[in-house]
Design a protein around this motif. Structure first.
Motif, PDB file in Angstrom:
ATOM      1  N   LEU A 110       0.627  -1.264   0.188  1.00  0.00           N
ATOM      2  CA  LEU A 110      -0.024   0.116   0.086  1.00  0.00           C
ATOM      3  C   LEU A 110       1.043   1.174   0.075  1.00  0.00           C
ATOM      4  O   LEU A 110       1.632   1.559   0.794  1.00  0.00           O
ATOM      5  CB  LEU A 110      -1.059  -0.048   1.403  1.00  0.00           C
ATOM      6  CG  LEU A 110      -1.976   1.240   1.406  1.00  0.00           C
ATOM      7  CD1 LEU A 110      -2.823   1.237   0.273  1.00  0.00           C
ATOM      8  CD2 LEU A 110      -2.568   1.128   2.688  1.00  0.00           C
ATOM      9  N   ASP A 111       0.823   1.967  -0.885  1.00  0.00           N
ATOM     10  CA  ASP A 111       1.211   3.341  -1.175  1.00  0.00           C
ATOM     11  C   ASP A 111       0.283   4.329  -0.631  1.00  0.00           C
ATOM     12  O   ASP A 111      -0.562   4.805  -1.422  1.00  0.00           O
ATOM     13  CB  ASP A 111       2.020   3.410  -2.484  1.00  0.00           C
ATOM     14  CG  ASP A 111       2.796   4.932  -2.473  1.00  0.00           C
ATOM     15  OD1 ASP A 111       3.114   5.549  -1.721  1.00  0.00           O
ATOM     16  OD2 ASP A 111       2.924   5.159  -3.930  1.00  0.00           O
ATOM     17  N   TYR A 112       0.504   5.230   0.377  1.00  0.00           N
ATOM     18  CA  TYR A 112      -0.190   6.339   0.849  1.00  0.00           C
ATOM     19  C   TYR A 112       0.536   7.683   0.935  1.00  0.00           C
ATOM     20  O   TYR A 112      -0.110   8.511   0.895  1.00  0.00           O
ATOM     21  CB  TYR A 112      -0.618   6.013   2.232  1.00  0.00           C
ATOM     22  CG  TYR A 112       0.534   6.098   3.139  1.00  0.00           C
ATOM     23  CD1 TYR A 112       1.099   6.913   3.718  1.00  0.00           C
ATOM     24  CD2 TYR A 112       0.893   4.505   3.632  1.00  0.00           C
ATOM     25  CE1 TYR A 112       2.025   6.616   4.979  1.00  0.00           C
ATOM     26  CE2 TYR A 112       1.720   4.191   4.445  1.00  0.00           C
ATOM     27  CZ  TYR A 112       2.372   5.317   5.098  1.00  0.00           C
ATOM     28  OH  TYR A 112       3.436   5.109   5.898  1.00  0.00           O
ATOM     29  N   SER A 113       1.714   7.685   0.062  1.00  0.00           N
ATOM     30  CA  SER A 113       2.559   9.052  -0.048  1.00  0.00           C
ATOM     31  C   SER A 113       1.745   9.844  -0.803  1.00  0.00           C
ATOM     32  O   SER A 113       1.198   9.615  -2.066  1.00  0.00           O
ATOM     33  CB  SER A 113       3.831   8.526  -0.646  1.00  0.00           C
ATOM     34  OG  SER A 113       3.618   7.912  -1.739  1.00  0.00           O
ATOM     35  N   GLY A 114       1.772  11.129  -0.529  1.00  0.00           N
ATOM     36  CA  GLY A 114       0.832  12.259  -1.057  1.00  0.00           C
ATOM     37  C   GLY A 114      -0.731  11.956  -0.815  1.00  0.00           C
ATOM     38  O   GLY A 114      -1.366  12.866  -1.751  1.00  0.00           O
ATOM     39  N   LYS A 115      -1.226  11.240  -0.127  1.00  0.00           N
ATOM     40  CA  LYS A 115      -2.703  10.824  -0.346  1.00  0.00           C
ATOM     41  C   LYS A 115      -3.457  11.565   0.797  1.00  0.00           C
ATOM     42  O   LYS A 115      -2.714  11.521   1.999  1.00  0.00           O
ATOM     43  CB  LYS A 115      -3.007   9.432  -0.422  1.00  0.00           C
ATOM     44  CG  LYS A 115      -2.609   8.672  -1.590  1.00  0.00           C
ATOM     45  CD  LYS A 115      -3.127   7.242  -1.538  1.00  0.00           C
ATOM     46  CE  LYS A 115      -2.773   6.759  -3.205  1.00  0.00           C
ATOM     47  NZ  LYS A 115      -3.311   5.294  -3.077  1.00  0.00           N
ATOM     48  N   ARG A 116      -4.529  11.905   0.798  1.00  0.00           N
ATOM     49  CA  ARG A 116      -5.440  12.313   1.866  1.00  0.00           C
ATOM     50  C   ARG A 116      -5.768  11.210   2.425  1.00  0.00           C
ATOM     51  O   ARG A 116      -6.805  10.483   1.896  1.00  0.00           O
ATOM     52  CB  ARG A 116      -6.683  13.190   1.199  1.00  0.00           C
ATOM     53  CG  ARG A 116      -5.941  14.495   0.812  1.00  0.00           C
ATOM     54  CD  ARG A 116      -7.249  15.411  -0.190  1.00  0.00           C
ATOM     55  NE  ARG A 116      -7.566  14.350  -1.328  1.00  0.00           N
ATOM     56  CZ  ARG A 116      -8.821  14.478  -2.186  1.00  0.00           C
ATOM     57  NH1 ARG A 116      -9.283  15.904  -1.927  1.00  0.00           N
ATOM     58  NH2 ARG A 116      -9.151  13.621  -2.967  1.00  0.00           N
ATOM     59  N   VAL A 117      -5.701  10.925   3.763  1.00  0.00           N
ATOM     60  CA  VAL A 117      -5.992   9.641   4.602  1.00  0.00           C
ATOM     61  C   VAL A 117      -7.147  10.249   5.682  1.00  0.00           C
ATOM     62  O   VAL A 117      -6.688  11.097   6.305  1.00  0.00           O
ATOM     63  CB  VAL A 117      -4.840   9.172   5.124  1.00  0.00           C
ATOM     64  CG1 VAL A 117      -5.224   7.842   5.761  1.00  0.00           C
ATOM     65  CG2 VAL A 117      -3.741   8.903   3.886  1.00  0.00           C
ATOM     66  N   VAL A 118      -8.126   9.447   5.761  1.00  0.00           N
ATOM     67  CA  VAL A 118      -8.829   9.511   6.944  1.00  0.00           C
ATOM     68  C   VAL A 118      -8.926   8.247   7.542  1.00  0.00           C
ATOM     69  O   VAL A 118      -9.065   7.189   7.077  1.00  0.00           O
ATOM     70  CB  VAL A 118     -10.319   9.633   6.396  1.00  0.00           C
ATOM     71  CG1 VAL A 118     -11.100   9.614   7.778  1.00  0.00           C
ATOM     72  CG2 VAL A 118     -10.669  11.181   5.848  1.00  0.00           C
ATOM     73  N   VAL A 119      -8.537   8.385   9.003  1.00  0.00           N
ATOM     74  CA  VAL A 119      -8.601   7.240   9.796  1.00  0.00           C
ATOM     75  C   VAL A 119      -9.719   7.436  10.910  1.00  0.00           C
ATOM     76  O   VAL A 119      -9.808   8.236  11.474  1.00  0.00           O
ATOM     77  CB  VAL A 119      -7.382   7.216  10.847  1.00  0.00           C
ATOM     78  CG1 VAL A 119      -7.282   6.064  11.810  1.00  0.00           C
ATOM     79  CG2 VAL A 119      -6.200   7.193   9.860  1.00  0.00           C
ATOM     80  N   ILE A 120     -10.576   6.411  10.789  1.00  0.00           N
ATOM     81  CA  ILE A 120     -11.781   6.150  11.410  1.00  0.00           C
ATOM     82  C   ILE A 120     -11.405   5.445  12.879  1.00  0.00           C
ATOM     83  O   ILE A 120     -11.094   4.196  12.765  1.00  0.00           O
ATOM     84  CB  ILE A 120     -13.104   5.368  10.771  1.00  0.00           C
ATOM     85  CG1 ILE A 120     -13.429   6.359   9.281  1.00  0.00           C
ATOM     86  CG2 ILE A 120     -14.265   5.498  11.586  1.00  0.00           C
ATOM     87  CD1 ILE A 120     -14.339   5.369   8.448  1.00  0.00           C
ATOM     88  N   GLY A 121     -11.554   6.178  14.061  1.00  0.00           N
ATOM     89  CA  GLY A 121     -11.288   5.551  15.025  1.00  0.00           C
ATOM     90  C   GLY A 121     -10.450   6.208  16.050  1.00  0.00           C
ATOM     91  O   GLY A 121      -9.990   7.306  15.549  1.00  0.00           O
ATOM     92  N   SER A 122     -10.593   6.071  17.419  1.00  0.00           N
ATOM     93  CA  SER A 122      -9.669   6.887  18.221  1.00  0.00           C
ATOM     94  C   SER A 122      -9.096   6.074  19.193  1.00  0.00           C
ATOM     95  O   SER A 122      -8.682   6.555  20.480  1.00  0.00           O
ATOM     96  CB  SER A 122     -10.840   7.894  18.871  1.00  0.00           C
ATOM     97  OG  SER A 122     -11.525   7.201  19.822  1.00  0.00           O
ATOM     98  N   GLY A 123      -8.926   4.674  19.065  1.00  0.00           N
ATOM     99  CA  GLY A 123      -8.288   3.923  20.122  1.00  0.00           C
ATOM    100  C   GLY A 123      -6.727   4.022  19.847  1.00  0.00           C
ATOM    101  O   GLY A 123      -6.075   4.689  19.090  1.00  0.00           O
TER     102      GLY A 123
END
Length: 499
Positions: free
Chosen positions: A184-197
């Motif tokens: 998985l390449d996430y460089s330069g991407k807008r990421v949303v992480v769902i969760g707070s744990g």
């Protein structure tokens, strides 16, 4: 990776028999094997591991930044010193476990790629028969006198992801941390992480340097314990030249004491503890950051797991502008992100669902006693280790507030003492059973919501055994109480029936 990790010990088709079978080569199974080799070297045993190597959680999870959320002085073994920083990465923990396996001769006992499908107790034979499937799909049987379940408490193949409207509409990629693609390449991407744990708090700062931006989307806030990833006491002890095992024991006691103080404060002065934890967030994030509503939980500290964020890395990523936090609820997924119930929209190229585990029961293995399927939820937990009317079986379920391994060590010592007692008295079976005075006990969940309210537990707690209101049917999840109770447990109190 050491040689032991690569060996697939597929046994022959003939039925093998062992005195003890351990299911799982994670941190609990390795602990059990060490105690058997040290204290009962004449016992034959094997470890059946479903995965291709040891490590359990630390092998399963490959997401960025994967690390412990409790210190390794207590999460590590009592019998093997930890010499690194308190909070360690998964590769460091796997290295530590690999050393433990090699140093104590555990490797020859591990059979990898072995999936246990069912376990059948036969009273006439006084043993368990396990149906096991290897990597090629070939089933076989293996028998044992005593079964020791060390497989953990959640499903490794998949994590828990709620079903939100419109998920199929999202044009980007949706990933759960538990099944993170290695490419998985996430460089330069807008990421949303769902969760707070703990998982969200780990993956967000690890992704922040390469992603265009990472947003933590939480329904409600969580307490975090931000502290430097070092031990001042360890630094003071270093010039003294003490042996590693002595330093380990000193630090282990110190970290246990600190954990005890925090746990006690969460009950006796929860508001004061909450102010301290929120104050640490303010220190890292600055006075202008809207701590309320993003880091002001509505529950008592330690009613859910209090995750350590080493060096405040999550807070630092937010303060640098690499990450942000949004407290809201999801309305639906859209082709280019997530629409929130507040009316706002979060643009995203990648969505990470850090939404917890699928807790399961005894590794999803089908259990039967003399042909009758085991209704696990109707049984009673005997010290949270054995189960009523289930012969010759123990289970390691660790602590949720203190490090898991602290309870694993206690259980290992209890099981060894029980096996010695059986040998000395000539008993072939031991079965927990309610006494007459126990029959009217009030049934309570094994883990009550008042004690620990995390969603991954409460979603499936109805599948777990019950606890009662009197010893030895109480599972209080408190190390400092159980240390004396389990170490001093009376093996002839009438609740353990030998034959």
């Amino acid at each position: 990776m050491n040689e032991a990790t690569a060996i697939d010990r597929n046994a022959s088709t003939a039925t093998e028999h062992f005195d003890v079978l351990i299911v799982g080569a994670g941190i609990s199974g390795i602990d059990a094997a060490y105690h058997l080799l040290r204290d009962m070297p004449d016992k034959t045993f094997a470890i059946l591991e479903k995965q291709e190597t040891f490590g359990g959680t630390w092998w399963t999870h490959k997401y960025p930044g994967i690390r412990s959320d409790s210190d390794l002085y207590t999460f590590g073994y009592k019998w093997k010193p930890w010499t690194g920083v308190p909070i360690a990465t998964a590769p460091e923990i796997l290295g530590y476990l690999g050393e433990a396996i090699e140093e104590h001769g555990i490797a020859p006992h591990i059979r990898y790629n072995q999936t246990v499908l069912r376990a059948d107790w036969e009273s006439a034979a006084k043993n368990w028969t396990l149906t096991v499937q290897n990597a090629g799909g070939t089933p076989r049987t293996v028998t044992c006198n005593f079964l020791w379940m060390c497989q953990g408490y959640y499903r490794h193949e998949e994590g828990f992801t709620p079903g939100w409207p419109g998920m199929n509409d999202f044009a980007g990629q949706i990933v759960h941390p538990q099944t993170w693609p290695e490419d998985l390449d996430y460089s330069g991407k807008r990421v949303v992480v769902i969760g707070s744990g703990a998982t969200a708090a780990t993956v967000i700062p690890a992704m922040a340097d390469q992603a265009a931006h990472v947003t933590m989307l939480q329904r409600s806030p969580t307490y975090f314990y931000a502290k430097p990833n070092k031990s001042e006491l360890a630094e003071l002890l270093e010039p003294l030249g003490l042996p590693d095992d002595q330093v380990h024991q000193i630090l282990r006691k110190r970290f246990l004491y600190d954990q005890k103080v925090i746990a006690q404060r969460s009950i006796s002065e929860p508001d004061s503890l909450a102010r301290d934890l929120i104050g640490a967030a303010k220190m890292y994030l600055g006075e202008d950051f809207p701590i309320d509503p993003h880091f002001t939980p509505g529950y008592r500290p330690w009613n859910q797991r209090l995750a350590v964020i080493p060096d405040g890395d999550l807070y630092q990523a937010i303060r640098k502008g690499q990450a942000s936090v949004v407290t809201d609820q999801i309305d639906r997924f859209t082709p280019d992100g997530i629409a929130l119930k507040s009316g706002e929209h979060l643009d995203a190229d990648l969505i990470v669902t850090a939404t917890g585990f699928h807790m399961n029961v005894l590794g999803d293995i089908h259990f039967a006693v003399d042909g009758v399927p085991l209704d696990y939820a109707s049984s009673w937990a005997h010290r949270g280790i054995m189960f009523s009317d289930v012969p010759n079986m123990a289970y390691i379920f660790g602590y949720l507030r203190t490090s898991w391994t602290m309870r694993a060590d206690l259980i290992c010592e209890f099981v060894i003492r029980l096996l010695h007692h059986m040998d000395q008295t000539g008993a072939e079976t031991v079965t927990p059973r309610l006494r007459d005075e126990d029959l009217q006990m009030e049934a309570r969940p094994l883990i009550t919501s008042e004690n620990f309210s995390a969603g991954y537990i409460q979603r499936k707690v109805h599948l777990l055994p019950r606890q009662g209101d009197k010893d030895p049917w109480i599972f209080n999840q408190d190390y400092h109480t159980e240390k004396d109770q389990i170490e001093g447990a009376d093996l002839q109190d009438g609740t353990l029936i030998y034959s």
